[in-house]
Write a protein that holds these residues in place. Sequence first.
Motif, PDB file in Angstrom:
ATOM      1  N   ALA A 146       0.802  -1.229   0.000  1.00 16.43           N
ATOM      2  CA  ALA A 146       0.000   0.000   0.000  1.00 16.43           C
ATOM      3  C   ALA A 146       0.838   1.284   0.000  1.00 16.43           C
ATOM      4  O   ALA A 146       0.373   2.331  -0.467  1.00 16.43           O
ATOM      5  CB  ALA A 146      -0.937   0.006   1.201  1.00 16.43           C
ATOM      6  N   GLU A 147       2.063   1.195   0.498  1.00 16.87           N
ATOM      7  CA  GLU A 147       2.881   2.403   0.618  1.00 16.87           C
ATOM      8  C   GLU A 147       3.085   3.089  -0.742  1.00 16.87           C
ATOM      9  O   GLU A 147       3.039   4.308  -0.845  1.00 16.87           O
ATOM     10  CB  GLU A 147       4.240   2.035   1.226  1.00 16.87           C
ATOM     11  CG  GLU A 147       5.022   3.250   1.661  1.00 16.87           C
ATOM     12  CD  GLU A 147       6.309   2.878   2.389  1.00 16.87           C
ATOM     13  OE1 GLU A 147       6.597   1.667   2.512  1.00 16.87           O
ATOM     14  OE2 GLU A 147       7.012   3.798   2.816  1.00 16.87           O
ATOM     15  N   GLU A 148       3.291   2.254  -1.754  1.00 17.90           N
ATOM     16  CA  GLU A 148       3.462   2.722  -3.133  1.00 17.90           C
ATOM     17  C   GLU A 148       2.319   3.663  -3.544  1.00 17.90           C
ATOM     18  O   GLU A 148       2.560   4.747  -4.081  1.00 17.90           O
ATOM     19  CB  GLU A 148       3.312   1.468  -3.998  1.00 17.90           C
ATOM     20  CG  GLU A 148       4.336   1.152  -5.016  1.00 17.90           C
ATOM     21  CD  GLU A 148       3.981  -0.236  -5.579  1.00 17.90           C
ATOM     22  OE1 GLU A 148       4.448  -1.230  -4.981  1.00 17.90           O
ATOM     23  OE2 GLU A 148       3.236  -0.309  -6.581  1.00 17.90           O
ATOM     24  N   LEU A 149       1.100   3.245  -3.277  1.00 17.47           N
ATOM     25  CA  LEU A 149      -0.076   4.027  -3.683  1.00 17.47           C
ATOM     26  C   LEU A 149      -0.177   5.318  -2.869  1.00 17.47           C
ATOM     27  O   LEU A 149      -0.493   6.374  -3.407  1.00 17.47           O
ATOM     28  CB  LEU A 149      -1.351   3.190  -3.504  1.00 17.47           C
ATOM     29  CG  LEU A 149      -1.510   2.047  -4.517  1.00 17.47           C
ATOM     30  CD1 LEU A 149      -2.496   1.002  -4.005  1.00 17.47           C
ATOM     31  CD2 LEU A 149      -1.961   2.580  -5.873  1.00 17.47           C
ATOM     32  N   LEU A 150       0.141   5.230  -1.579  1.00 14.21           N
ATOM     33  CA  LEU A 150       0.066   6.437  -0.758  1.00 14.21           C
ATOM     34  C   LEU A 150       1.160   7.430  -1.140  1.00 14.21           C
ATOM     35  O   LEU A 150       0.935   8.644  -1.138  1.00 14.21           O
ATOM     36  CB  LEU A 150       0.154   6.084   0.734  1.00 14.21           C
ATOM     37  CG  LEU A 150      -1.068   5.394   1.313  1.00 14.21           C
ATOM     38  CD1 LEU A 150      -1.156   5.603   2.815  1.00 14.21           C
ATOM     39  CD2 LEU A 150      -2.368   5.860   0.679  1.00 14.21           C
ATOM     40  N   ASN A 151       2.329   6.916  -1.495  1.00 14.94           N
ATOM     41  CA  ASN A 151       3.409   7.785  -1.986  1.00 14.94           C
ATOM     42  C   ASN A 151       2.942   8.578  -3.198  1.00 14.94           C
ATOM     43  O   ASN A 151       3.232   9.768  -3.330  1.00 14.94           O
ATOM     44  CB  ASN A 151       4.639   6.970  -2.393  1.00 14.94           C
ATOM     45  CG  ASN A 151       5.423   6.422  -1.200  1.00 14.94           C
ATOM     46  OD1 ASN A 151       6.345   5.628  -1.357  1.00 14.94           O
ATOM     47  ND2 ASN A 151       5.065   6.836  -0.008  1.00 14.94           N
ATOM     48  N   GLN A 152       2.188   7.925  -4.078  1.00 14.52           N
ATOM     49  CA  GLN A 152       1.702   8.604  -5.287  1.00 14.52           C
ATOM     50  C   GLN A 152       0.783   9.782  -4.942  1.00 14.52           C
ATOM     51  O   GLN A 152       0.604  10.697  -5.731  1.00 14.52           O
ATOM     52  CB  GLN A 152       0.958   7.600  -6.182  1.00 14.52           C
ATOM     53  CG  GLN A 152       1.887   6.564  -6.805  1.00 14.52           C
ATOM     54  CD  GLN A 152       1.155   5.323  -7.327  1.00 14.52           C
ATOM     55  OE1 GLN A 152      -0.065   5.317  -7.457  1.00 14.52           O
ATOM     56  NE2 GLN A 152       1.906   4.285  -7.644  1.00 14.52           N
ATOM     57  N   LEU A 153       0.209   9.748  -3.734  1.00 12.52           N
ATOM     58  CA  LEU A 153      -0.676  10.838  -3.302  1.00 12.52           C
ATOM     59  C   LEU A 153       0.040  11.808  -2.365  1.00 12.52           C
ATOM     60  O   LEU A 153      -0.572  12.709  -1.800  1.00 12.52           O
ATOM     61  CB  LEU A 153      -1.898  10.259  -2.588  1.00 12.52           C
ATOM     62  CG  LEU A 153      -2.806   9.361  -3.429  1.00 12.52           C
ATOM     63  CD1 LEU A 153      -3.846   8.694  -2.545  1.00 12.52           C
ATOM     64  CD2 LEU A 153      -3.484  10.161  -4.537  1.00 12.52           C
ATOM     65  N   VAL A 168      -0.173   7.289   8.863  1.00 12.25           N
ATOM     66  CA  VAL A 168      -0.037   8.048   7.622  1.00 12.25           C
ATOM     67  C   VAL A 168       0.489   9.445   7.944  1.00 12.25           C
ATOM     68  O   VAL A 168       0.068  10.053   8.915  1.00 12.25           O
ATOM     69  CB  VAL A 168      -1.429   8.162   6.945  1.00 12.25           C
ATOM     70  CG1 VAL A 168      -1.415   9.168   5.821  1.00 12.25           C
ATOM     71  CG2 VAL A 168      -1.882   6.814   6.421  1.00 12.25           C
ATOM     72  N   SER A 169       1.444   9.933   7.142  1.00  7.74           N
ATOM     73  CA  SER A 169       1.897  11.316   7.333  1.00  7.74           C
ATOM     74  C   SER A 169       2.188  11.937   5.976  1.00  7.74           C
ATOM     75  O   SER A 169       2.474  11.227   5.011  1.00  7.74           O
ATOM     76  CB  SER A 169       3.147  11.344   8.213  1.00  7.74           C
ATOM     77  OG  SER A 169       4.163  10.574   7.582  1.00  7.74           O
ATOM     78  N   LYS A 170       2.121  13.271   5.905  1.00  2.93           N
ATOM     79  CA  LYS A 170       2.418  13.984   4.640  1.00  2.93           C
ATOM     80  C   LYS A 170       3.897  13.839   4.320  1.00  2.93           C
ATOM     81  O   LYS A 170       4.729  13.890   5.213  1.00  2.93           O
ATOM     82  CB  LYS A 170       2.072  15.472   4.797  1.00  2.93           C
ATOM     83  CG  LYS A 170       0.627  15.768   4.446  1.00  2.93           C
ATOM     84  CD  LYS A 170       0.520  16.084   2.958  1.00  2.93           C
ATOM     85  CE  LYS A 170      -0.923  16.374   2.557  1.00  2.93           C
ATOM     86  NZ  LYS A 170      -1.187  15.997   1.173  1.00  2.93           N
ATOM     87  N   ARG A 171       4.219  13.646   3.051  1.00  2.00           N
ATOM     88  CA  ARG A 171       5.621  13.531   2.662  1.00  2.00           C
ATOM     89  C   ARG A 171       6.321  14.872   2.676  1.00  2.00           C
ATOM     90  O   ARG A 171       5.720  15.862   2.324  1.00  2.00           O
ATOM     91  CB  ARG A 171       5.701  12.974   1.235  1.00  2.00           C
ATOM     92  CG  ARG A 171       6.016  11.525   1.204  1.00  2.00           C
ATOM     93  CD  ARG A 171       5.476  10.932  -0.052  1.00  2.00           C
ATOM     94  NE  ARG A 171       6.514  10.779  -1.075  1.00  2.00           N
ATOM     95  CZ  ARG A 171       7.397   9.799  -1.107  1.00  2.00           C
ATOM     96  NH1 ARG A 171       7.442   8.931  -0.155  1.00  2.00           N
ATOM     97  NH2 ARG A 171       8.239   9.685  -2.094  1.00  2.00           N
TER      98      ARG A 171
END
Length: 371
Positions: free
Chosen positions: A207-214, A368-371
């Motif tokens: 799932a990290e991959e998808l959240l990184n995209q956001l 979850v945190s903002k990049r």
Amino acid sequence: SKYIVIGAGILGASAAYHLSKEGKDVTVIDRFDKGQATEAGAGIICPWLTNRKNEDWFKLVTEGAAYYPRLIKDLNGLGIKDIGYDQVGAINIFDTDEKLDQKYKIAKERQQQFPEMGKVSKLSSKEAQELFPLLSDEFGAIHISGGARISGKNIRNALLLATEKNGAKLLKDNAKLTANKTGNVSVHVDGKTYPSDKVIITAGVWAEELLNQLGFNLSISSEKAQILHLSMPEQKVKVWPVVMAPFGQYMLSLTPDRILIGTTQDTNDTTSLSTVKGVESILDKALHIAPGIKNATYMETKVGFRPFFKKAIPAIGYLPGYSNILFANGLGASGLTSGPYIGKELACLAVENKTELNLDSFTLEHVVSKR
Ligand code: FAD
């Protein structure tokens, strides 16, 4: 409204099924990664004897176990049979009478609150062996008649089949996400963009991959688990209970002829291959508990990756700042138990109905945190 579910392990398959049951327009996208937890999972549904103290988690798994019979009935009603759910009972074996008596007391107490446990009884080592003939004769046990086993693969397939029957689309592919400045999210598959009103991300350890995209980080850990498959065609594996042993070992039979023995736990190894060391450690412990497996045929070792968050508590909810992206993950070692129920709750959240559970204890804040 259009709903897109990304990731169809047990969690995504259940969310999609419950949305489709409500007549919603659903598309499911899954790329069937090697090591999907659901595909490899053992399938023990017996959460009541746990040593874990976390009440929020305990609520999820006990509700999950209680939900199974209802779900199976619904799926049967759609003409879907052979789901591989069987209430064959479970036995928890112990190497000392002291440990056995201690757990028996707890089991009896819990039985008051959870009628799903069925009958709770104490077995001598002989009686335990009669129920699971491969066992050595040194272990007394607690028998829980309501314990069950499920094939992760079968229940996932059944949920997806039901979802399709209800009119949903299934895509076997990789999904990517983009978000524009106004928070609108698009799902992309193979160069094509799929419009959606809500996206549900149930992507397991990937799932990290998808959240990184956001633009988000996700603090998820992946635990590799190897599980042995043996075959014993001449035995009546059909009626054997699940065996929960000391040292986190377990053993169960899956019809028609399989015996599953699990598992290893490794957070450093990300390859989806089985290892000699893994097989050795499983066999070592298993032969001690159940010398009778010596006569079985070795079939294969399956590998799956369990998704975990800190404290091993799942996260379920809307992505911070987005009213159109839902996320659930971190089902850990008990996702086949809790997955169908959490999927149902996710579907409730998605259509903005009231959930059965108070989900405040499962927010995304800590993961979850903002990049
Ligand atoms: P998964 O099943 O891993 O599914 C995630 C899916 O998302 C995958 O198919 C992946 O390909 C897909 N995906 C990810 N990213 C994308 C993308 N970008 N595009 C498209 N698809 C994507 N639980 C129990 O209750 N009882 C047990 O006895 C038990 N035994 C277990 C034994 C083993 C060996 C293992 C590994 C697990 C066991 N579990 C058990 C735990 C349970 O299997 C898991 O908690 C559960 O299956 C997790 O389900 P999931 O849907 O979250 O993830």
